[in-house]
Structure formats: C-alpha cells, structure tokens
Scaffold this motif. Sequence first.
Motif, PDB file in Angstrom:
ATOM      1  N   GLY A  26     -37.122 -12.115   4.920  1.00  0.00           N
ATOM      2  CA  GLY A  26     -37.102 -13.153   5.947  1.00  0.00           C
ATOM      3  C   GLY A  26     -36.736 -12.589   7.305  1.00  0.00           C
ATOM      4  O   GLY A  26     -37.312 -12.984   8.333  1.00  0.00           O
ATOM      5  N   ALA A  27     -35.783 -11.655   7.329  1.00  0.00           N
ATOM      6  CA  ALA A  27     -35.393 -11.032   8.589  1.00  0.00           C
ATOM      7  C   ALA A  27     -36.537 -10.210   9.179  1.00  0.00           C
ATOM      8  O   ALA A  27     -36.731 -10.186  10.406  1.00  0.00           O
ATOM      9  CB  ALA A  27     -34.166 -10.150   8.372  1.00  0.00           C
ATOM     10  N   CYS A  28     -37.297  -9.524   8.332  1.00  0.00           N
ATOM     11  CA  CYS A  28     -38.448  -8.756   8.816  1.00  0.00           C
ATOM     12  C   CYS A  28     -39.465  -9.679   9.493  1.00  0.00           C
ATOM     13  O   CYS A  28     -39.981  -9.371  10.580  1.00  0.00           O
ATOM     14  CB  CYS A  28     -39.109  -8.013   7.661  1.00  0.00           C
ATOM     15  SG  CYS A  28     -38.167  -6.634   6.999  1.00  0.00           S
ATOM     16  N   ALA A  29     -39.766 -10.800   8.855  1.00  0.00           N
ATOM     17  CA  ALA A  29     -40.718 -11.747   9.435  1.00  0.00           C
ATOM     18  C   ALA A  29     -40.176 -12.334  10.734  1.00  0.00           C
ATOM     19  O   ALA A  29     -40.901 -12.426  11.744  1.00  0.00           O
ATOM     20  CB  ALA A  29     -41.017 -12.857   8.431  1.00  0.00           C
ATOM     21  N   THR A 175     -31.058   7.090  -8.654  1.00  0.00           N
ATOM     22  CA  THR A 175     -31.422   6.237  -7.520  1.00  0.00           C
ATOM     23  C   THR A 175     -30.962   6.858  -6.207  1.00  0.00           C
ATOM     24  O   THR A 175     -31.677   6.812  -5.201  1.00  0.00           O
ATOM     25  CB  THR A 175     -30.797   4.845  -7.694  1.00  0.00           C
ATOM     26  OG1 THR A 175     -31.233   4.276  -8.941  1.00  0.00           O
ATOM     27  CG2 THR A 175     -31.216   3.921  -6.560  1.00  0.00           C
ATOM     28  N   ALA A 176     -29.777   7.454  -6.212  1.00  0.00           N
ATOM     29  CA  ALA A 176     -29.269   8.098  -5.000  1.00  0.00           C
ATOM     30  C   ALA A 176     -30.150   9.279  -4.586  1.00  0.00           C
ATOM     31  O   ALA A 176     -30.404   9.499  -3.391  1.00  0.00           O
ATOM     32  CB  ALA A 176     -27.832   8.566  -5.222  1.00  0.00           C
ATOM     33  N   VAL A 177     -30.626  10.043  -5.557  1.00  0.00           N
ATOM     34  CA  VAL A 177     -31.518  11.165  -5.252  1.00  0.00           C
ATOM     35  C   VAL A 177     -32.817  10.664  -4.630  1.00  0.00           C
ATOM     36  O   VAL A 177     -33.319  11.233  -3.645  1.00  0.00           O
ATOM     37  CB  VAL A 177     -31.805  11.977  -6.524  1.00  0.00           C
ATOM     38  CG1 VAL A 177     -32.913  12.998  -6.276  1.00  0.00           C
ATOM     39  CG2 VAL A 177     -30.546  12.687  -6.999  1.00  0.00           C
ATOM     40  N   LEU A 178     -33.373   9.578  -5.178  1.00  0.00           N
ATOM     41  CA  LEU A 178     -34.609   9.028  -4.631  1.00  0.00           C
ATOM     42  C   LEU A 178     -34.412   8.559  -3.190  1.00  0.00           C
ATOM     43  O   LEU A 178     -35.262   8.798  -2.322  1.00  0.00           O
ATOM     44  CB  LEU A 178     -35.080   7.866  -5.502  1.00  0.00           C
ATOM     45  CG  LEU A 178     -35.487   8.229  -6.936  1.00  0.00           C
ATOM     46  CD1 LEU A 178     -35.837   6.965  -7.721  1.00  0.00           C
ATOM     47  CD2 LEU A 178     -36.658   9.194  -6.951  1.00  0.00           C
ATOM     48  N   ALA A 179     -33.300   7.900  -2.935  1.00  0.00           N
ATOM     49  CA  ALA A 179     -33.010   7.456  -1.568  1.00  0.00           C
ATOM     50  C   ALA A 179     -32.867   8.647  -0.631  1.00  0.00           C
ATOM     51  O   ALA A 179     -33.339   8.609   0.525  1.00  0.00           O
ATOM     52  CB  ALA A 179     -31.738   6.614  -1.553  1.00  0.00           C
ATOM     53  N   GLY A 269     -36.157  -2.927  14.040  1.00  0.00           N
ATOM     54  CA  GLY A 269     -37.293  -2.956  13.129  1.00  0.00           C
ATOM     55  C   GLY A 269     -37.249  -1.820  12.128  1.00  0.00           C
ATOM     56  O   GLY A 269     -37.559  -1.994  10.944  1.00  0.00           O
ATOM     57  N   VAL A 270     -36.834  -0.624  12.583  1.00  0.00           N
ATOM     58  CA  VAL A 270     -36.688   0.515  11.674  1.00  0.00           C
ATOM     59  C   VAL A 270     -35.605   0.229  10.639  1.00  0.00           C
ATOM     60  O   VAL A 270     -35.773   0.509   9.445  1.00  0.00           O
ATOM     61  CB  VAL A 270     -36.349   1.791  12.461  1.00  0.00           C
ATOM     62  CG1 VAL A 270     -36.134   2.963  11.515  1.00  0.00           C
ATOM     63  CG2 VAL A 270     -37.459   2.116  13.436  1.00  0.00           C
ATOM     64  N   ALA A 271     -34.495  -0.333  11.099  1.00  0.00           N
ATOM     65  CA  ALA A 271     -33.401  -0.654  10.186  1.00  0.00           C
ATOM     66  C   ALA A 271     -33.841  -1.666   9.132  1.00  0.00           C
ATOM     67  O   ALA A 271     -33.468  -1.563   7.957  1.00  0.00           O
ATOM     68  CB  ALA A 271     -32.201  -1.194  10.963  1.00  0.00           C
ATOM     69  N   LEU A 272     -34.648  -2.643   9.529  1.00  0.00           N
ATOM     70  CA  LEU A 272     -35.125  -3.640   8.573  1.00  0.00           C
ATOM     71  C   LEU A 272     -36.095  -3.023   7.563  1.00  0.00           C
ATOM     72  O   LEU A 272     -36.060  -3.368   6.376  1.00  0.00           O
ATOM     73  CB  LEU A 272     -35.804  -4.782   9.317  1.00  0.00           C
ATOM     74  CG  LEU A 272     -34.872  -5.703  10.107  1.00  0.00           C
ATOM     75  CD1 LEU A 272     -35.669  -6.701  10.945  1.00  0.00           C
ATOM     76  CD2 LEU A 272     -33.923  -6.447   9.166  1.00  0.00           C
ATOM     77  N   LEU A 273     -36.939  -2.104   8.026  1.00  0.00           N
ATOM     78  CA  LEU A 273     -37.836  -1.418   7.089  1.00  0.00           C
ATOM     79  C   LEU A 273     -37.034  -0.613   6.077  1.00  0.00           C
ATOM     80  O   LEU A 273     -37.325  -0.630   4.874  1.00  0.00           O
ATOM     81  CB  LEU A 273     -38.788  -0.498   7.861  1.00  0.00           C
ATOM     82  CG  LEU A 273     -39.799   0.282   7.015  1.00  0.00           C
ATOM     83  CD1 LEU A 273     -40.756  -0.666   6.299  1.00  0.00           C
ATOM     84  CD2 LEU A 273     -40.584   1.262   7.887  1.00  0.00           C
ATOM     85  N   GLY A 274     -36.007   0.083   6.548  1.00  0.00           N
ATOM     86  CA  GLY A 274     -35.139   0.817   5.630  1.00  0.00           C
ATOM     87  C   GLY A 274     -34.395  -0.111   4.683  1.00  0.00           C
ATOM     88  O   GLY A 274     -34.177   0.220   3.516  1.00  0.00           O
ATOM     89  N   ALA A 275     -34.031  -1.295   5.178  1.00  0.00           N
ATOM     90  CA  ALA A 275     -33.321  -2.257   4.331  1.00  0.00           C
ATOM     91  C   ALA A 275     -34.217  -2.754   3.196  1.00  0.00           C
ATOM     92  O   ALA A 275     -33.726  -2.995   2.079  1.00  0.00           O
ATOM     93  CB  ALA A 275     -32.844  -3.437   5.170  1.00  0.00           C
ATOM     94  N   CYS A 278     -34.152  -0.018   0.600  1.00  0.00           N
ATOM     95  CA  CYS A 278     -32.843   0.002  -0.072  1.00  0.00           C
ATOM     96  C   CYS A 278     -32.686  -1.191  -1.008  1.00  0.00           C
ATOM     97  O   CYS A 278     -32.097  -1.058  -2.089  1.00  0.00           O
ATOM     98  CB  CYS A 278     -31.729   0.004   0.970  1.00  0.00           C
ATOM     99  SG  CYS A 278     -31.607   1.539   1.925  1.00  0.00           S
ATOM    100  N   TRP A 279     -33.215  -2.335  -0.606  1.00  0.00           N
ATOM    101  CA  TRP A 279     -33.148  -3.517  -1.485  1.00  0.00           C
ATOM    102  C   TRP A 279     -33.911  -3.272  -2.780  1.00  0.00           C
ATOM    103  O   TRP A 279     -33.438  -3.610  -3.872  1.00  0.00           O
ATOM    104  CB  TRP A 279     -33.713  -4.744  -0.775  1.00  0.00           C
ATOM    105  CG  TRP A 279     -34.099  -5.834  -1.732  1.00  0.00           C
ATOM    106  CD1 TRP A 279     -33.277  -6.535  -2.560  1.00  0.00           C
ATOM    107  CD2 TRP A 279     -35.429  -6.302  -1.996  1.00  0.00           C
ATOM    108  NE1 TRP A 279     -34.003  -7.427  -3.318  1.00  0.00           N
ATOM    109  CE2 TRP A 279     -35.325  -7.301  -2.993  1.00  0.00           C
ATOM    110  CE3 TRP A 279     -36.686  -5.992  -1.483  1.00  0.00           C
ATOM    111  CZ2 TRP A 279     -36.440  -7.982  -3.485  1.00  0.00           C
ATOM    112  CZ3 TRP A 279     -37.791  -6.666  -1.959  1.00  0.00           C
ATOM    113  CH2 TRP A 279     -37.660  -7.647  -2.954  1.00  0.00           C
ATOM    114  N   VAL A 280     -35.087  -2.660  -2.683  1.00  0.00           N
ATOM    115  CA  VAL A 280     -35.879  -2.393  -3.887  1.00  0.00           C
ATOM    116  C   VAL A 280     -35.126  -1.440  -4.811  1.00  0.00           C
ATOM    117  O   VAL A 280     -35.046  -1.662  -6.034  1.00  0.00           O
ATOM    118  CB  VAL A 280     -37.255  -1.812  -3.507  1.00  0.00           C
ATOM    119  CG1 VAL A 280     -37.988  -1.321  -4.749  1.00  0.00           C
ATOM    120  CG2 VAL A 280     -38.101  -2.863  -2.794  1.00  0.00           C
ATOM    121  N   LEU A 281     -34.547  -0.382  -4.248  1.00  0.00           N
ATOM    122  CA  LEU A 281     -33.778   0.545  -5.074  1.00  0.00           C
ATOM    123  C   LEU A 281     -32.565  -0.139  -5.690  1.00  0.00           C
ATOM    124  O   LEU A 281     -32.210   0.114  -6.847  1.00  0.00           O
ATOM    125  CB  LEU A 281     -33.339   1.753  -4.245  1.00  0.00           C
ATOM    126  CG  LEU A 281     -34.424   2.733  -3.806  1.00  0.00           C
ATOM    127  CD1 LEU A 281     -33.810   3.922  -3.090  1.00  0.00           C
ATOM    128  CD2 LEU A 281     -35.270   3.206  -4.990  1.00  0.00           C
TER     129      LEU A 281
END
Length: 357
Positions: A26-29, A175-179, A269-275, A278-281
């Motif tokens: 929602g924040a991205c939109a 998960t930490a390694v993937l991030a 916008g970059v922070a939201l993309l990263g979020a 991170c949410w998926v992980l």
Amino acid sequence: MTSASGSDADGERRIVSDAAGVVVLGACAAWSLVTAAVHDGRPEGVLLAVLAVAAGYAAGRIGGALLPVGAPFAGALAGIALTVAVPHLAPGPQIAAPLGHAGATAAVLTLSAGAACCAAWATPVPAVRFALRLLAAGTAVLAAVLGSTSGFATCLAVLLCSLAAGRTRHRGAGTAVLAGVAALVTGLVWAVAARAVPGGFVAALEGRLTPHRVRLWQDAWHLLGDDTLLGAGPGRFGELSSTSAQSLLSDDKPHSAPLQQAAEQGIIGVALLGAVFCWVLYALWRGPRPTPVALTAGAALTALAVIAAVGNALSFTAVSVGAGLLAGMATARPLTDESSDRAGRGQTRGAGRAPAW
C-alpha cells in the motif's frame, strides 16, 4: 495441547506477515501517487506492478494451500510455456529485439526453476521428486538454448541452492545470506552508477552489459541528485535521460529496478522497494512450509532481485505476477500437514528426519 499452541502461534505469525505485506504494498502505491502528483509523473506502471504482485501472491496462497505439489508444478510449466510462446516477453510492436527482453526471459525461467524445486520438496514420492528436479535442470538448459547466459546461471544456482537447503537446519541463517547477496549486488550497481569503482572494473562491466546500460545507470544517479527525496516522478526517466533520448531502441528505462526507483521516486522509493523484498523474505522465514521449500523460494526470488538490479525484468507484468505466485505458494499452509506426514513416513521407514522450521 502442543498442536493447538503451535497452530495459534502460526496463525499470529501469518497475521503479522500479511499485515506487513498490506502496509508495504500500500505504501508503494501511495508513494507513487504522491511523487506523480508533485512532478506530473505517470504512476500507472508502478500501480500495475503492485497489483500484479498482490494478485499473484493471493493466487499463490490459495493454490499452495489446495495443491502444494500441483500448484508450483503448474506454475513452472506455465513459465516455461510463456517463455517459449512469447520469446521477447515485451509489449507493443516488435521492430527489432527490444532492450531488456533477455532479463525478462531469465527472470521467468528462474522463477520456473524455483517453482519446480519447491514442488520437488513438497512431494513425498522420490521418483516424482527426481522428475521435478530434472524439470528444473531442463529449465536451465532451455535458458542456455535461448541464449540467456544469465538465465542459465541463475536457474542452475537456484537448483544447487535448493539441494543445499535440504541440509540446512536453521532457515534464519539461510535467509540472512540471501538478503546479503541481494544487498551486495545492489550496492555494487549503485557504486558503478556513482562512478565509485575503479575504471578497469567499469570497463569489464561494460563489456558484459554494454556501455549504453552503464550510462543509463549514471543518468539515473544524476536524476537522484536533482531531487533526492521525491525523484523526478514515475515514468519520467525517458524524457529526462540524455542517454535514453539518443537511443533509437530506448524503452525509457534505466535497466535497474533500484536505480529506476531512485531516479523516479527518490530515496524513499528505493527504501520501499527494499521493504518489499525484506517482507517476502520475512514471510518465508516465518511461514509454515518446511525449510527446504522456504529457502528454495527465497533463492529464486533473490536471483530475481539480482537480475532486476542489472536489468529491466520488473517492468514486465509476467515477472511481477510470477514472483507473487512463487512467494504465495511458498508461504501457504497446505490443507494437509506436511510435517506430520513426513514424521509418519520417517517412523514407518525407521529413517529420515523432518526438516527444521
């Protein structure tokens, strides 16, 4: 009593994960609408991507609950069929090979390989598991046949990570390694765009990705400097980038998802993309599926993040939907309890161990 307590804890984790997803998407939109209003941008592309991810995630949760093996298997076949049937995966008339289609092909095949490996870990039949892993290996071969070197590498990496996931007892470390991998590649792309790396490295990178793409990244970096907070507005990179304006085959994209967010929607916008990543992980880490399934899906989505960091993959709706589908299937709670089934099989055979959660 233990089962009921575990079920309650699992339900609480799912509520937190789902609520976080709703807030982040929602924040991205909302932020795309804000930046578009300030700079007269075009937020339709961002809104479509958010909708595609949300719809894919919801469909994946339903399919993964009903068919924990069949749903990812069908998803893998659909991705392969889409790649073969629509070679360029690009909208609009095809005058010549469009810039960015190679990244979309690699992304779809990588997600297909991840789905096949998830289905392999979900099935109790050894022969079926072997066949599904052959399908994942065949996806890598298909990428090589289609000339997608990056797709071959990422499909093979997903398959190897999936095999290694079977020996991983703690998914948090994986998960930490993937991030960390996603953050490292993104940071490297930013360093190249900011000209903060040695010239020899940039020359080598230009040999792989073309000087045109590196100049697009540098244009995106300059646009971020013009308005660090809000960016230039969604959809405006093409009209403000001198490199894009000089190209006859330009698609008005900087061919890097983080840099596109930076140029068009600023640092927020970059922070939201990263979020979102991170949410998926986090959803995979706290999800109800066994560790091999969660880490396999995480590996495929991390490979997608790497492809998107150096290419234009996320500009294609099929990729966004596929990412949502895989994440949804890997976080769905099957109607049949996988851990109980596997424990029962282990007791019957007198061997084997249930995967760590």
